[in-house]
Design an enzyme around this catalytic site. Structure first.
Site: not given
Ligand SMILES: [Zn+2]
Length: 682
Positions: A471-472, A475, A478
């Site tokens: 998940h991290e 990010h 991105h």
């Molecule tokens: Zn998040």
């Protein structure tokens, strides 16, 4: 040298925080560098802006670009400060950090309220000639934020608007304070151990410690989140569960054991009234409309239709699951029985424990697998490099593209330790910009709190930890793969926050795929892959009671959104009616009449989720639907990955989130993929 001594050793050399020529000079930054650096940088920003505004009729390149560069420099100075405060907190660091928070806030307000800058941006937007779409988007977002700060209002209105904002900040803080005080005000003393049957050992040990501290016999169970969850899921004693349920769900209200003591009823009324008034001053019909001004969802109707459609599906599934659970329990279930029976059913059906999976996920193997996934998808390679760090656990990696070019950098700090904030997050260290004389490559921080290595073994992760890491990293991608030149729109900046979890949640999807899991797992002692049977049970557990969980999320989301969309000053908050309507539409479990969960719903009354709670579900739909493009083409299909990179990851805030999604998926988001994944498809 330990971080504490490094931080304590202030030197007479120039302030390392103000050196923006490369990576932060961790190891040289001392607590007493912090406030002087922030003050110096703020002074430079103010003087710089004044000089920019003094130019007659400056164009985009003479005004906006240098102003973006100033803002970027301030972020770069502040990033290592807030990072250190979060990962190696000491009293000195905290004091220095806290001294800077109001300075930063004051500057932020000053910019948001700057009439001259506002007028200059307006002038540029009207002229617009020769501006490319990204430059126009820079102006568009900046002007939107000016509007939301109340800049364009007539003087009298502006003063009222400022008062409302201040009052709201106080009321929301008071709301949160009441919730905390109400939570702390209740506990349960137990002397008969039989009453605590089923509770995990660590909960019992904690409770015994609290009783000893208070000088009472037996155990003292506090009303904190972890204890409440443990009692709901594991306590065999029904009366204990009921008492906890009542205490938890009547906090800060007119009902329950603390009735009236920290009652948030009036605060809820006031908060809703003031939000509505503020929205009206800005030209919105209600606060829900104001909330959507910065989101991907375009209208109140769109959000309500989205929620109503999903509520119907989840409610249906939840009713089936509830009937199944009731049959399993062999008796009618009250709200405080659900968690307990669900836990037993889950164990019986899946017998999958996070602890049993740990030996299969040693961190080095997980990292190797994660890098393999990033290589397959985006052709990325990571290369560790020695640079100054804040702690021996941290590391730095250059991020290289297929042809070996450096595209950015990544700091990792993955283990829990004292003085480090809990949870996991991605933070910006340096944002990408291509502004002349200030060009920088993006650098990200990925921080987690995994159990550290012990007894000569590497750190062993749960599957939940693995998902968190992915998940991290989503990010971080991105942030790192952005191609936007302006810092206000590069990476995650300027991205609508009901869309900002798309890149992170889509990365989680690979942790649930049989094609990817073997890359991430091998037994720490034997090197064996995750056994097929364990893998299957893990994958099946994903669907367990997805209906009940989703129905609850949707009940909260509907309640929040309708509360703000339907508010009228004449009728007031209408809490009970709105909640009843949300429950009728979404819920399967009957809550008792005295349930007052809204009185402790800090997400919407104290936090940033007001008329925004729907975002959780919204982002899940986006991620599952975007991932279904990979399912169709192959989960490692590089053409699909390239498209996701080009249309979504690279664009940051330079493009509306819906346009980015449609460009990638070829159509608007569809919840079918999420429903299928959760076993709710018709
Ligand atoms: Zn998040």
């Amino acid at each position: 040298m330990s971080e504490t001594t490094a931080l304590a050793a202030a030197t007479a050399t120039p302030n390392p925080l103000l050196d923006l020529t490369g990576l932060p000079r961790y190891g040289e930054i001392a607590a007493d560098h912090i406030e002087p650096a922030v003050r110096a940088q703020l002074a430079q920003c103010r003087a710089g802006l004044e000089a920019l505004l003094a130019q007659p009729a400056a164009g985009f390149a003479a005004l906006v670009e240098p102003f973006e560069a100033l803002q970027q420099q301030l972020s770069r100075v502040f990033a290592p400060i807030s990072h250190l405060n979060a990962v190696v907190n000491t009293p000195e660091l905290r004091a220095a950090y806290n001294a800077c928070v109001p300075l930063m806030a004051e500057y932020g307000t000053e910019i948001g309220q700057n009439e001259e800058l506002h007028v200059a941006y307006q002038r540029l937007q009207v002229a617009a000639v020769g501006l490319n779409p990204v430059q126009r988007q820079v102006l568009h977002y900046a002007l939107r934020d000016f509007k939301l700060a109340g800049v364009g209002l007539p003087a009298a209105t502006k003063a009222r608007y400022k008062d409302i904002m201040q009052e709201l900040a106080q009321l929301q803080a008071k709301f949160e304070e009441n919730v905390l005080d109400a939570t702390n005000a209740w506990h349960r003393n137990v002397v008969d151990e039989a009453e605590l049957a089923g509770l995990p050992a660590h909960v019992m040990a904690h409770a015994a410690g609290l009783a000893a501290e208070a000088g009472v016999a037996g155990w003292r169970l506090p009303l904190d989140g972890p204890t409440y969850m443990a009692v709901m899921s594991h306590a065999a004693t029904r009366q204990l569960r009921r008492d906890f349920y009542e205490a938890w769900n009547t906090r800060a209200s007119d009902r329950g054991p603390g009735a009236g003591t920290y009652d948030n009823s009036q605060l809820i009324e006031d908060i809703l009234r003031l939000r509505h008034e503020a929205a009206n001053w800005l030209g919105f019909a209600n606060y829900a409309e104001l909330s959507l001004a910065t989101k991907m969802a375009s209208s109140v109707e769109e959000v309500l239709a989205f929620l109503a459609d999903l509520a119907q599906r989840y409610q249906q599934a939840a009713c089936v699951e509830l009937a199944e659970l009731t049959a399993f329990a062999g008796e009618p279930l009250e709200a405080w029985d659900i968690g307990w029976h669900a836990e037993r059913l889950k164990r019986e059906r899946y017998a999958v424990s996070e602890e049993a999976l740990r030996p299969y996920f040693p961190l080095p193997r997980v990292m190797e697998g994660l890098f393999t996934v990033l290589g397959k998808l985006y052709g990325l390679r990571l290369k560790q490099r020695a640079v100054p760090l804040w702690h021996a656990d941290a590391s730095y990696h250059e991020v290289l593209s297929q042809d070996g070019a450096i595209i950015g950098g990544l700091y990792l700090d993955l283990y829990a330790r004292p003085g480090k904030r809990g949870g996991a997050w991605m933070g910006e260290c340096i944002g990408r910009t291509a502004l002349q004389a200030h060009a920088t490559l993006p650098v990200a921080n990925v921080v987690c709190n995994f159990a550290p290595p012990s007894a000569g073994k590497p750190a062993l992760l749960t599957h939940y930890d693995v998902t968190t890491l992915f998940h991290e990293f989503g990010h971080a991608l991105h942030h790192l793969l952005t191609r936007v030149d302006y810092p206000s729109l590069s990476g995650i900046n300027g991205v609508a926050w009901d869309a900002v979890e798309l890149p992170s949640q889509i990365m989680e999807q690979w942790c649930w795929r049989p094609e990817a899991l073997p890359l991430l797992s091998s037994h720490v002692d034997t090197g064996e892959p995750l056994p097929a049977e364990l893998l299957e049970r893990l994958l099946n557990s994903r669907r367990f009671q997805a209906g009940l969980f989703g129905a609850r999320q949707l009940e909260f989301a509907l309640f929040d959104f309708q509360l703000h969309a339907q508010y009228s000053p004449a009728a007031g908050a209408r809490l009970a009616e709105t909640l009843a309507a949300a429950r009728a539409t979404a819920a399967a479990v009957q809550a008792p009449e005295w349930n007052r969960f809204a009185h402790a719903f800090s997400h919407i009354f104290a936090g940033g989720y007001a008329a925004g709670y729907y975002s959780y579900k919204w982002a899940e739909v986006l991620a599952a639907d975007a991932f279904s493009a990979f399912e169709e083409a192959g989960v490692f299909d590089s053409a699909t990955a390239q498209r996701f990179r080009d249309e979504v990851l690279a664009c940051g805030g330079s493009r509306e989130a819906m346009d980015a999604f449609v460009a990638f998926r070829g159509r608007k988001p569809d919840p079918a993929a999420l429903l299928r994944q959760q076993g709710l498809a018709a």
